[in-house]
Write an enzyme that holds these catalytic residues in place. Structure first.
Site, PDB file in Angstrom:
ATOM      1  CB  CYS A 171      -0.948  -0.014   1.189  1.00 29.38           C
ATOM      2  SG  CYS A 171      -2.002  -1.478   1.213  1.00 29.38           S
ATOM      3  CG  HIS A 311      -1.493   4.647   5.470  1.00 31.50           C
ATOM      4  ND1 HIS A 311      -1.445   4.455   4.098  1.00 31.50           N
ATOM      5  CD2 HIS A 311      -1.672   3.422   6.030  1.00 31.50           C
ATOM      6  CE1 HIS A 311      -1.589   3.164   3.848  1.00 31.50           C
ATOM      7  NE2 HIS A 311      -1.736   2.509   4.987  1.00 31.50           N
ATOM      8  CD  GLU A 322      -0.915   8.041   9.476  1.00 30.84           C
ATOM      9  OE1 GLU A 322      -0.584   8.818   8.551  1.00 30.84           O
ATOM     10  OE2 GLU A 322      -1.948   7.329   9.426  1.00 30.84           O
ATOM     11  CE  LYS A 343      -5.288   4.621   2.566  1.00 31.18           C
ATOM     12  NZ  LYS A 343      -4.376   5.753   2.847  1.00 31.18           N
ATOM     13  CG  HIS A 348      -6.389   1.052   1.783  1.00 33.53           C
ATOM     14  ND1 HIS A 348      -5.487   1.726   0.984  1.00 33.53           N
ATOM     15  CD2 HIS A 348      -5.635   0.331   2.666  1.00 33.53           C
ATOM     16  CE1 HIS A 348      -4.256   1.438   1.363  1.00 33.53           C
ATOM     17  NE2 HIS A 348      -4.322   0.590   2.381  1.00 33.53           N
ATOM     18  CG  PHE A 409       0.041  -5.905   4.300  1.00 36.12           C
ATOM     19  CD1 PHE A 409      -0.435  -5.040   5.260  1.00 36.12           C
ATOM     20  CD2 PHE A 409      -0.787  -6.926   3.871  1.00 36.12           C
ATOM     21  CE1 PHE A 409      -1.715  -5.187   5.787  1.00 36.12           C
ATOM     22  CE2 PHE A 409      -2.062  -7.089   4.385  1.00 36.12           C
ATOM     23  CZ  PHE A 409      -2.535  -6.214   5.349  1.00 36.12           C
TER      24      PHE A 409
END
Length: 421
Positions: A171, A311, A322, A343, A348, A409
């Site tokens: 991502c 994010h 975050e 998002k 996403h 990931f």
């Protein structure tokens, strides 16, 4: 000026997203706080544990000629549509090497990333193989399913010869592509680079797999409120599709051709968590390292940051990690940063997220307006930040800066920094 000190600017933007088929409609949706998430009504979704997604607002079949579209995976279709818009928005009207394009092909690059690549082509053609036999498999299958297919096709479209690249970091892929493009220009390899991310993975297998990981929201009865970053009731991300692309250019090249400039790209910060293949490092250690990296390698000061496109996928652990990282690095300066989690509206987009959210960050600086984060009914007390809620918020006048975070990931962390012009 040394090549490594070249100023990089954004001169064109393009997008096709769950909020609109171009950057203007996407921006309108973002600032209006409109959700692009809906129920999946296809037969194949009926038995899935997750039956919601953020599908593209405009299907590529409505934009691309059928003979072209049938040779491209959906991810490449999105990338080509967004790249064409960005290319025209930058003022280029032909392929590199043609007089009207005003760019030398050997000084033009393309970096378009995808986290998964042509997964729909791969799975669909496997079904063809099983049901109809090997002779019915499309001869275009391999060029369609390659992860570099979007970048390759965009490169062919504009005649990019300085290098065509496809970084893959889950991502964080789209943001890493833009950071790589900046380095292409700064190193002297290119004057102009078409850069961004794309993804098209709304398919039963990826949805079932993400759901099995307990990573996705199962709020099937309320699609538009399912993606809720920072809210105490958040339960996972919602899968989206689409693409975001920017035209990056050396400031000298842009000035020479009289191009309009949206903002300056200050640089990128990179790090890896080395913690877990899927779970975020809970203290935000790796994210903080990427943030420090961008501050140390650019002339950006923490107090100059006024906007953040986070994010913030709407997962319980990731959203908090975050914010912890932001507080570690920015300290009290975080109190003056308008935080947007887009998002909440787009879902996403995986490898496309960094591209679309870069477009959103660039437009936030350009219009001096931070999009809202929707569906935050009860702010998580661990989210120690100024989250823009309710409606879009005006950003200050004068020279301001913004950062865009993307994580993936594998522990990939990418932070992009931009400054108004």
């Amino acid at each position: 000026m040394n090549a490594t000190n070249r100023t990089v600017v954004v001169t064109g933007i393009g997008a096709t997203t769950p909020l609109g088929g171009d950057s203007a409609s996407t921006w309108e949706g973002l600032t209006a706080g409109r959700s692009g998430i809906s129920a999946l009504d296809a037969d194949w979704a009926a038995e899935l544990p997750v039956r919601i997604a953020a599908r593209a607002a405009v299907d590529p079949s409505e934009v691309l000629p059928r003979p072209l579209a049938r040779k491209l995976d959906r991810s490449a279709q999105f990338a080509l549509i967004a790249a064409r818009e960005a290319w025209a928005d930058a003022g280029f009207t032909g392929r590199a090497g043609e007089p009207e394009a005003d760019v030398d092909p050997v000084r033009l690059g393309a970096v378009i990333a995808s986290g998964i690549g042509g997964v729909i082509t791969l799975l669909d053609q496997y079904d063809v193989l099983k049901e109809k036999g090997a002779r019915r498999v499309s001869p275009h299958t391999v060029p369609m399913l390659m992860p570099n297919s979007p970048s390759a096709n965009v490169g062919l479209e504009v005649n990019a010869q300085a290098g065509v690249h496809s970084p893959v970091s889950a991502c964080a892929s789209g943001a890493e592509a833009i950071g790589y493009a900046v380095e292409m220009i700064r190193s002297g390899r290119a004057d102009v680079v078409v850069a961004g991310g794309t993804e098209a993975a709304v398919h039963p297998l990826p949805i079932a797999a993400f759901a099995s990981m307990m990573a996705m929201s199962k709020n099937n009865d309320a699609p538009t409120s399912a993606s809720r970053p920072y809210d105490t009731a958040r339960d996972g991300f919602v899968l989206g599709e689409g693409s975001g692309v920017v035209i990056l250019e050396s400031a000298e090249h842009a000035a020479r051709r009289g191009a309009r400039t949206y903002c300056e790209v200050l640089g990128q910060g990179l790090s890896a968590d080395s913690h877990h293949i899927a779970q975020p490092e809970p203290t935000g250690r790796g994210i903080a390292a990427a943030l420090r990296n961008v501050l140390e390698t650019t002339d950006l000061k923490a107090e100059q940051v006024t906007h953040l496109n986070a994010h913030a996928t709407s997962t319980p652990l990731g959203d908090v990690a975050e914010v912890k990282a932001l507080r570690q690095v920015l300290g009290d300066d975080l109190d003056h940063v308008a935080v947007s989690a887009t998002k909440s509206m787009t879902g996403h987009l995986l490898g496309g997220a960094g591209g679309v959210e870069t477009v959103a960050t660039v437009l936030a600086l350009h219009h001096r307006l931070a999009p809202p984060t929707v569906n935050v009914d009860e702010l998580d007390p661990e989210v120690d930040a100024d989250v823009v809620r309710g409606e879009a918020r005006a950003l200050p006048e004068g020279t301001i800066a913004a950062i865009n975070n993307s994580f993936g990931f594998g522990g990939h962390n990418v932070v992009l920094a931009f400054r108004s012009v």
